[in-house]
Write a protein that holds these residues in place. Structure first.
Motif, PDB file in Angstrom:
ATOM      1  N   VAL A 159       0.841  -1.236   0.190  1.00  0.00           N
ATOM      2  CA  VAL A 159       0.538  -0.102   0.316  1.00  0.00           C
ATOM      3  C   VAL A 159       0.928   1.171   0.249  1.00  0.00           C
ATOM      4  O   VAL A 159       2.114   1.168   0.608  1.00  0.00           O
ATOM      5  N   PHE A 160       0.607   2.494  -0.817  1.00  0.00           N
ATOM      6  CA  PHE A 160       1.272   3.641  -0.582  1.00  0.00           C
ATOM      7  C   PHE A 160       0.150   4.535  -0.848  1.00  0.00           C
ATOM      8  O   PHE A 160      -0.704   4.596  -1.176  1.00  0.00           O
ATOM      9  N   SER A 161       0.799   5.158  -0.136  1.00  0.00           N
ATOM     10  CA  SER A 161      -0.097   6.908  -0.055  1.00  0.00           C
ATOM     11  C   SER A 161      -0.164   7.282  -1.531  1.00  0.00           C
ATOM     12  O   SER A 161      -1.671   8.313  -1.299  1.00  0.00           O
ATOM     13  N   ARG A 162       0.530   7.513  -2.318  1.00  0.00           N
ATOM     14  CA  ARG A 162       0.151   8.055  -3.691  1.00  0.00           C
ATOM     15  C   ARG A 162       0.797   7.149  -4.926  1.00  0.00           C
ATOM     16  O   ARG A 162       2.045   6.261  -4.523  1.00  0.00           O
ATOM     17  N   GLU A 163       0.127   7.071  -5.974  1.00  0.00           N
ATOM     18  CA  GLU A 163       0.341   6.035  -6.925  1.00  0.00           C
ATOM     19  C   GLU A 163       2.039   6.866  -7.529  1.00  0.00           C
ATOM     20  O   GLU A 163       2.769   5.153  -7.840  1.00  0.00           O
ATOM     21  N   GLN A 164       2.401   7.736  -8.269  1.00  0.00           N
ATOM     22  CA  GLN A 164       3.910   8.025  -7.912  1.00  0.00           C
ATOM     23  C   GLN A 164       4.654   6.952  -7.348  1.00  0.00           C
ATOM     24  O   GLN A 164       5.757   7.718  -7.512  1.00  0.00           O
ATOM     25  N   PHE A 165       4.986   6.944  -5.692  1.00  0.00           N
ATOM     26  CA  PHE A 165       5.492   6.940  -4.972  1.00  0.00           C
ATOM     27  C   PHE A 165       5.641   4.767  -5.007  1.00  0.00           C
ATOM     28  O   PHE A 165       6.823   4.580  -4.571  1.00  0.00           O
ATOM     29  N   VAL A 166       4.975   4.679  -5.877  1.00  0.00           N
ATOM     30  CA  VAL A 166       5.387   2.843  -6.022  1.00  0.00           C
ATOM     31  C   VAL A 166       6.405   2.586  -7.508  1.00  0.00           C
ATOM     32  O   VAL A 166       6.822   3.202  -8.351  1.00  0.00           O
ATOM     33  N   PRO A 167       7.544   1.636  -6.425  1.00  0.00           N
ATOM     34  CA  PRO A 167       8.442   1.461  -7.432  1.00  0.00           C
ATOM     35  C   PRO A 167       8.175   0.844  -8.136  1.00  0.00           C
ATOM     36  O   PRO A 167       7.198  -0.183  -8.402  1.00  0.00           O
ATOM     37  N   GLY A 168       8.587   1.105  -9.622  1.00  0.00           N
ATOM     38  CA  GLY A 168       8.872  -0.048 -10.598  1.00  0.00           C
ATOM     39  C   GLY A 168       8.972  -1.290 -10.738  1.00  0.00           C
ATOM     40  O   GLY A 168       8.090  -2.524 -11.175  1.00  0.00           O
ATOM     41  N   TRP A 169       9.479  -2.416  -9.248  1.00  0.00           N
ATOM     42  CA  TRP A 169      10.053  -3.335  -9.269  1.00  0.00           C
ATOM     43  C   TRP A 169       8.985  -4.414  -8.356  1.00  0.00           C
ATOM     44  O   TRP A 169       8.505  -5.582  -8.937  1.00  0.00           O
ATOM     45  N   LEU A 170       7.799  -2.944  -8.723  1.00  0.00           N
ATOM     46  CA  LEU A 170       6.074  -3.647  -7.980  1.00  0.00           C
ATOM     47  C   LEU A 170       5.569  -4.017  -9.408  1.00  0.00           C
ATOM     48  O   LEU A 170       4.657  -4.212  -9.225  1.00  0.00           O
ATOM     49  N   ALA A 171       5.627  -3.803  -9.631  1.00  0.00           N
ATOM     50  CA  ALA A 171       5.266  -3.851 -11.132  1.00  0.00           C
ATOM     51  C   ALA A 171       4.547  -5.342 -10.938  1.00  0.00           C
ATOM     52  O   ALA A 171       4.889  -6.417 -11.051  1.00  0.00           O
ATOM     53  N   GLY A 172       2.936  -5.689 -11.339  1.00  0.00           N
ATOM     54  CA  GLY A 172       2.619  -6.726 -11.737  1.00  0.00           C
ATOM     55  C   GLY A 172       1.862  -7.396 -10.417  1.00  0.00           C
ATOM     56  O   GLY A 172       1.142  -8.360  -9.974  1.00  0.00           O
ATOM     57  N   ARG A 173       2.469  -6.971  -9.361  1.00  0.00           N
ATOM     58  CA  ARG A 173       1.771  -6.968  -8.297  1.00  0.00           C
ATOM     59  C   ARG A 173       0.760  -6.680  -7.040  1.00  0.00           C
ATOM     60  O   ARG A 173       0.922  -5.331  -7.269  1.00  0.00           O
ATOM     61  N   ARG A 174      -0.012  -7.332  -6.119  1.00  0.00           N
ATOM     62  CA  ARG A 174      -0.998  -6.959  -5.914  1.00  0.00           C
ATOM     63  C   ARG A 174      -0.890  -5.449  -4.761  1.00  0.00           C
ATOM     64  O   ARG A 174       0.054  -4.626  -3.886  1.00  0.00           O
ATOM     65  N   VAL A 175      -0.638  -4.066  -5.608  1.00  0.00           N
ATOM     66  CA  VAL A 175      -0.690  -2.734  -5.518  1.00  0.00           C
ATOM     67  C   VAL A 175      -2.115  -2.042  -4.305  1.00  0.00           C
ATOM     68  O   VAL A 175      -2.506  -1.934  -5.948  1.00  0.00           O
TER      69      VAL A 175
END
Ligand code: UDP
Length: 441
Positions: free
Chosen positions: A155-171
């Motif tokens: 879980v992140f507070s902002r889309e822009q904070f999600v790092p690229g390596w989490l692509a495809g995971r449940r975020v």
């Protein structure tokens, strides 16, 4: 949700009981969950100075800056692992297979593998971040990623904070929120706010002042009794002086020193105003080892100010022994402010901004991180594109002090914005969806 998730425990793990936005939110969300009949529990992990120095460095790196903390080397990594393992052991009797555990921020990230091993569903929630990845964020992720790989959701507070390596995971992106019924945000009559501020030395007393009392969460009457643990103030601000307020932890990224410098150099535009920089008691936030140093730097700066400015600037550390008393002092300050500022250099979300907006205060804040999600410039407050631009910071603050009509329009927009987007009911509903997904029911 109570029916769907019956028999499971919902456990939040973070690193401090008070001070900072995460503790602030957990206290309430936990209560709401328990009130709804869930078995919600809160565990605060233990660590030593070396552990918190390292996790604070990770916190800075995730914000895209170097905090000049300890290196994230093999020795640091081994110590981090040992502290996390000890905390996982302490949790062993509490967590059962199928329970949903939310681990908050870098401090708790290292518990993921241990809790997965006992069959818990594990969520890692990150409250910090920056819009642009850089070599510092890369460094933080290189350290944290091996710990985080096996989490069930992020879980992140902002889309822009999600790092690229989490692509495809449940975020999930879940923005923080505030509780309008808490001691921090509940309505407070101007006379009560004035009495509370004069009790703690942040407002000159007036004739026939009432007692510094407030209603506590359990319905009883509370009385503000404790003094600030540190107060740099020649004499309290006069009752009729416009007050500029920033409430923050004593963290370099909140730039309290920058606010003070900007105020000192503002010249005419802030004449007659007073500035209150207020944060928690520096010994009271267990996971923040920098508080003492940052406050000492601000106090040194304050002592060097020319007399005319020093008389109008006030620094206070609020006692943390009673969280409701602390909260009502913050409430009184925010409500009494002519302008609330948040001159952060980086910000995960910035609950202090939300709190001020809810109270209809005009806010001048940096256009960084989650503050961008809260304020549309000129509609719900003023955004400063360059957080280091102390000249326009002072100019914008001065404009709002002088133009009470515009300040009122921004304040009304701010309150509406929070009512529609940033109250706890919205966050609780999002959390419910996440829990159900993670639990697979
Ligand atoms: N806060 C407080 N007492 C203080 C200073 C801060 O209760 O003396 C609270 C503040 O009102 C807000 C939280 O701490 O609810 C800070 O959250 P924010 O998201 O602004 O920043 P963080 O500290 O999490 O970086």
């Amino acid at each position: 949700m109570r029916e769907a998730l019956a028999g499971r425990r919902f456990i939040d793990v973070n690193s401090t009981m008070s001070g900072g936005g995460v503790a602030e939110m957990l206290r309430r969300l936990q209560r709401y969950s328990r009130g709804a009949g869930l078995d919600a529990r809160w565990f605060t992990l233990r660590g030593d100075r070396a552990f918190f120095a390292l996790t604070k460095q990770l916190h800075h790196l995730l914000h895209g800056v170097d905090g000049c903390g300890p290196p994230l080397d093999r020795v640091g990594g081994a110590h981090y692992a040992a502290v996390c393992e000890a905390n996982a052991r302490a949790l062993r009797g509490v967590v059962r297979p199928g329970d949903v555990v939310t681990l908050h921020d870098p401090q708790a990230a290292g518990l993921v593998p241990y809790l997965r091993r006992v069959g818990a569903r594990v969520v890692w929630r990150c409250h910090v971040g920056t819009d642009e990845a850089n070599l510092y964020t890369d460094r933080a992720w290189a350290f944290l990623r091996p710990w985080l790989e096996t989490a069930d959701a992020y879980v992140f507070s902002r889309e822009q904070f999600v790092p690229g390596w989490l692509a495809g995971r449940r975020v999930a992106v879940i923005r923080p929120s505030i509780d309008p019924l808490s001691a921090k945000n509940r309505p407070l009559a101007p006379s009560a706010a004035a009495a509370i501020l004069s009790r703690v030395g942040l407002r000159a007393p007036v004739d026939r002042e009432g007692p510094a009392v407030y209603r506590r969460g359990d319905g009883s009457v509370g009385r503000v009794r404790r003094d600030p643990t540190c107060l740099c103030s020649a004499s309290p601000p006069p009752a009729d002086a416009p007050l500029i307020v920033q409430v923050s932890r004593w963290d370099p990224l909140k730039d309290m020193a920058g606010v003070l410098t900007s105020f000192a150099e503002a010249g005419g535009s802030l004449d007659g105003t007073h500035l209150a920089l207020v944060g928690p008691d520096v010994g009271g936030v267990t996971d923040d080892p920098e508080g003492g140093r940052v406050f000492a730097e601000c106090a040194a700066l304050w002592r060097r100010l020319p007399d005319g400015v020093r008389m109008r600037a006030h620094l206070a550390c609020l006692p943390m022994a009673d969280t409701e008393e602390n909260a009502v002092i913050v409430n009184a300050l925010q409500r009494s402010a002519a302008v609330v500022t948040q001159k952060s250099l980086a910000e995960g979300f910035g609950l202090t901004v939300t709190e001020a907006m809810w109270k209809g205060r005009p806010v001048v804040a940096s256009a960084v991180g989650g503050i961008r999600d809260q304020i549309e410039h000129g509609v719900h407050g003023i955004l400063l594109e360059d957080p280091r631009d102390s000249v326009s910071f002072a100019a914008q603050t001065g404009t709002l002090v002088g133009d009470r009509c515009f300040a009122g329009v921004l304040g009304a927009g701010a309150r509406r914005r929070v009512r529609e987007n940033f109250l706890d009911d919205r966050q609780l509903l999002q959390q419910t969806v996440l829990y159900r997904n993670v639990a697979g029911v």
